[in-house]
Design an enzyme around this catalytic site. Structure first.
Site, mmCIF file in Angstrom:
data_model
loop_
_atom_site.group_PDB
_atom_site.id
_atom_site.type_symbol
_atom_site.label_atom_id
_atom_site.label_comp_id
_atom_site.label_asym_id
_atom_site.label_seq_id
_atom_site.Cartn_x
_atom_site.Cartn_y
_atom_site.Cartn_z
ATOM 1 N N ASP A 1 9.454 -14.961 -2.206
ATOM 2 C CA ASP A 1 8.584 -16.048 -2.654
ATOM 3 C C ASP A 1 9.006 -17.385 -2.022
ATOM 4 O O ASP A 1 10.195 -17.637 -1.802
ATOM 5 C CB ASP A 1 8.656 -16.144 -4.183
ATOM 6 C CG ASP A 1 7.575 -17.036 -4.773
ATOM 7 O OD1 ASP A 1 7.714 -18.264 -4.650
ATOM 8 O OD2 ASP A 1 6.625 -16.509 -5.365
ATOM 9 N N ASP B 1 21.088 -9.028 -11.201
ATOM 10 C CA ASP B 1 21.138 -7.875 -12.104
ATOM 11 C C ASP B 1 19.970 -6.994 -11.695
ATOM 12 O O ASP B 1 18.874 -7.100 -12.225
ATOM 13 C CB ASP B 1 21.023 -8.353 -13.560
ATOM 14 C CG ASP B 1 21.130 -7.213 -14.552
ATOM 15 O OD1 ASP B 1 21.582 -6.120 -14.145
ATOM 16 O OD2 ASP B 1 20.745 -7.392 -15.715
ATOM 17 N N CYS C 1 23.052 -1.548 -14.448
ATOM 18 C CA CYS C 1 23.471 -0.762 -15.616
ATOM 19 C C CYS C 1 23.308 0.709 -15.258
ATOM 20 O O CYS C 1 22.701 1.488 -15.983
ATOM 21 C CB CYS C 1 22.694 -1.146 -16.870
ATOM 22 S SG CYS C 1 20.904 -1.188 -16.659
ATOM 23 N N ASP D 1 11.861 -14.146 -12.105
ATOM 24 C CA ASP D 1 11.453 -12.761 -12.333
ATOM 25 C C ASP D 1 10.019 -12.592 -11.840
ATOM 26 O O ASP D 1 9.246 -13.555 -11.816
ATOM 27 C CB ASP D 1 11.548 -12.374 -13.812
ATOM 28 C CG ASP D 1 11.715 -10.865 -13.990
ATOM 29 O OD1 ASP D 1 12.876 -10.405 -14.077
ATOM 30 O OD2 ASP D 1 10.700 -10.142 -14.005
ATOM 31 N N CYS E 1 17.072 -11.821 -11.217
ATOM 32 C CA CYS E 1 16.201 -10.832 -11.872
ATOM 33 C C CYS E 1 16.373 -11.029 -13.372
ATOM 34 O O CYS E 1 16.975 -10.220 -14.065
ATOM 35 C CB CYS E 1 16.567 -9.409 -11.478
ATOM 36 S SG CYS E 1 16.637 -9.110 -9.689
ATOM 37 N N ALA E 2 15.827 -12.129 -13.880
ATOM 38 C CA ALA E 2 16.195 -12.610 -15.217
ATOM 39 C C ALA E 2 15.701 -11.717 -16.348
ATOM 40 O O ALA E 2 16.326 -11.653 -17.409
ATOM 41 C CB ALA E 2 15.665 -14.037 -15.419
ATOM 42 N N GLY F 1 15.983 -12.430 -20.203
ATOM 43 C CA GLY F 1 16.848 -13.604 -20.189
ATOM 44 C C GLY F 1 18.143 -13.571 -20.961
ATOM 45 O O GLY F 1 18.762 -14.612 -21.159
ATOM 46 N N GLY F 2 18.617 -12.388 -21.354
ATOM 47 C CA GLY F 2 19.887 -12.330 -22.078
ATOM 48 C C GLY F 2 21.040 -12.928 -21.289
ATOM 49 O O GLY F 2 21.820 -13.727 -21.808
ATOM 50 N N LYS F 3 21.125 -12.560 -20.011
ATOM 51 C CA LYS F 3 22.212 -13.080 -19.182
ATOM 52 C C LYS F 3 21.949 -14.540 -18.786
ATOM 53 O O LYS F 3 22.890 -15.315 -18.620
ATOM 54 C CB LYS F 3 22.408 -12.201 -17.949
ATOM 55 C CG LYS F 3 22.850 -10.787 -18.299
ATOM 56 C CD LYS F 3 22.988 -9.911 -17.062
ATOM 57 C CE LYS F 3 23.119 -8.451 -17.441
ATOM 58 N NZ LYS F 3 21.851 -7.889 -17.976
#
Length: 418
Positions: A285, A301, A354, A254, A230-231, A234-236
């Site tokens: 998918d 995430d 989070c 994503d 679940c990008a 894209g921070g992670k």
């Protein structure tokens, strides 16, 4: 504080209290529509809007029965330490003067536990039902009501943390190295780091230290096949790519084209060449199914209530409900089960949110393990110890702002057995 500042803040607050959009988006739009506002006025307006949202449960009680944005803003300013003389430019009516004189005398012990913690009643009830003591709920809520610091992640592909700190010091920035993440830096204040070459050239990214620790739980190695399931923006993903030294293959999945589009400029700045952004229709998918049993590491995430990010997004507590979390639980269950199919025998699956709500966290993981006997829990404290991170929150990673200085994060490390 002058009339112009107050009325501008009131106008922005009215828009934010409609909860039709995230508060930061409401403010961005307001500032775009009012380009002549100076930086001092913008700072005052942002502080006022977020301040009222952070203390809204208390302010609702102070202002009752006539709870309206103007009285809430006046009450927030008065509780913030301003004396009555400072209100003379904006308050002329006698009833408002009398109201202000009562604000400072308001007794907090008349509030419920949830109101004192600045949390919705349903959130406090769920935390209490999970066994959390009243004092702990109050401390957590107050931690989530404080403004968040500005954390940076150093891109070790481009520069070492010490070198970045030296450059920040030369520029006059105040900072401390993050206590847990070996590549994090916490800046004092809210400097516009996005205008600096350290940012524009991809040496640093803005990323909460808690989010950085998730990458260390995934702990990808060079040359591996990895997916950020679940990008988002894209921070992670960028963190995982850095930990892989830009080798191997890293899929950024994503369902949102817009979020993946936001990844592109960040990816270009990072200098990474091993990232493959791919939009998928759903967790089922065909592109996902083709990778079944082939990946070394998968990070989930998961979409969640965001209740751990209230320091940055205080309006979320008014835009979520038990019903919306029920819907998220169904998504979290389906996404985790689908992502698990990608993991090869001996591979690692990390589930993270989070959120501070147990039913989005331990509840999802325990149900998954009960229905997937070929997976087992790896204690998060052991994984962090292997990464030389001195942090022990037990078998799960559970971060809280008042204890760890991060957003509220949860993560579980799972491994696929033969």
């Amino acid at each position: 504080m002058n009339q112009e500042q107050f009325h501008a803040a009131l106008e922005a607050l009215r828009a934010a209290l409609s909860f039709s959009a995230p508060a930061d988006a409401v403010l961005s739009r307001y500032f775009r529509e009012n380009p002549k506002l100076g930086s001092q006025n913008r700072h005052f307006i942002a502080e006022a809007v977020f301040g009222v949202l952070r203390q809204k449960f208390m302010l609702d009680r102070i202002c009752a029965p006539d709870t309206n944005p103007r009285r809430m803003l006046l009450a927030w300013l008065a509780r913030g330490g301003r004396n009555l003389r400072e209100f003379e430019p904006i308050v002329s009516r006698e009833d408002e003067r009398q109201f202000l004189s009562t604000v400072k005398a308001f007794k907090l012990d008349t509030l419920t536990l949830a109101e004192r913690a600045e949390l919705p009643e349903w959130v406090a009830a769920e935390l209490s039902a999970s066994g959390m003591a009243d004092e702990a709920i109050l401390a957590l809520g107050r931690g989530l009501s404080q403004p968040a610091p500005l954390d940076l992640r150093v891109n070790l592909q481009k520069m070492k943390r010490d070198a970045v700190q030296t450059e920040l010091a030369a520029l006059g920035y105040e900072y401390t190295p993050t206590p847990y993440s070996p590549f994090g830096i916490r800046l004092a204040g809210k400097p516009a780091i996005n205008r600096h070459t350290l940012f524009t050239e991809g040496v640093v990214e803005v990323q909460d230290e808690g989010s950085q620790l998730l990458g260390l739980l995934v702990a990808p190695r060079r040359g591996e096949m990895v997916a950020d399931f679940c990008a988002g923006a894209g921070g992670k993903t960028l963190l995982l790519g850095m930990l892989m030294a830009s080798s191997g293959r890293l899929y950024a999945f994503d369902v949102s084209e817009k979020r993946l589009a936001n990844l592109k400029p960040r990816l270009a700045r990072s200098g990474l060449s091993n990232v493959q952004p791919q939009r998928i229709e759903s967790e089922n998918d065909a592109r996902v199914k083709r990778l079944a049993g082939k990946l070394d590491r998968v990070l989930v995430d998961a979409p969640c209530s965001g209740m751990g990010t209230l320091r940055r997004n205080p309006d979320l507590k008014f835009r979520q409900s038990t019903a919306s979390v029920d819907e998220l639980n169904a998504k979290q269950t389906a996404i985790l089960a689908s992502a698990a199919r990608l993991v090869k025998v001996g591979g690692r699956l990390v589930y993270a949110t989070c959120s501070i709500l147990p039913r989005e966290n331990q509840g999802i993981v325990e149900a998954f393990l009960a229905s997937h006997p070929n997976f087992s829990l790896v204690p998060a404290n052991e994984v962090l110890a292997e990464q030389k991170v001195e942090l022990d929150t037990g078998a799960y990673l559970q971060l809280q702002p008042q204890i760890h200085g991060t957003d509220g994060f949860f993560a579980a490390v799972l491994t696929r057995n033969a």
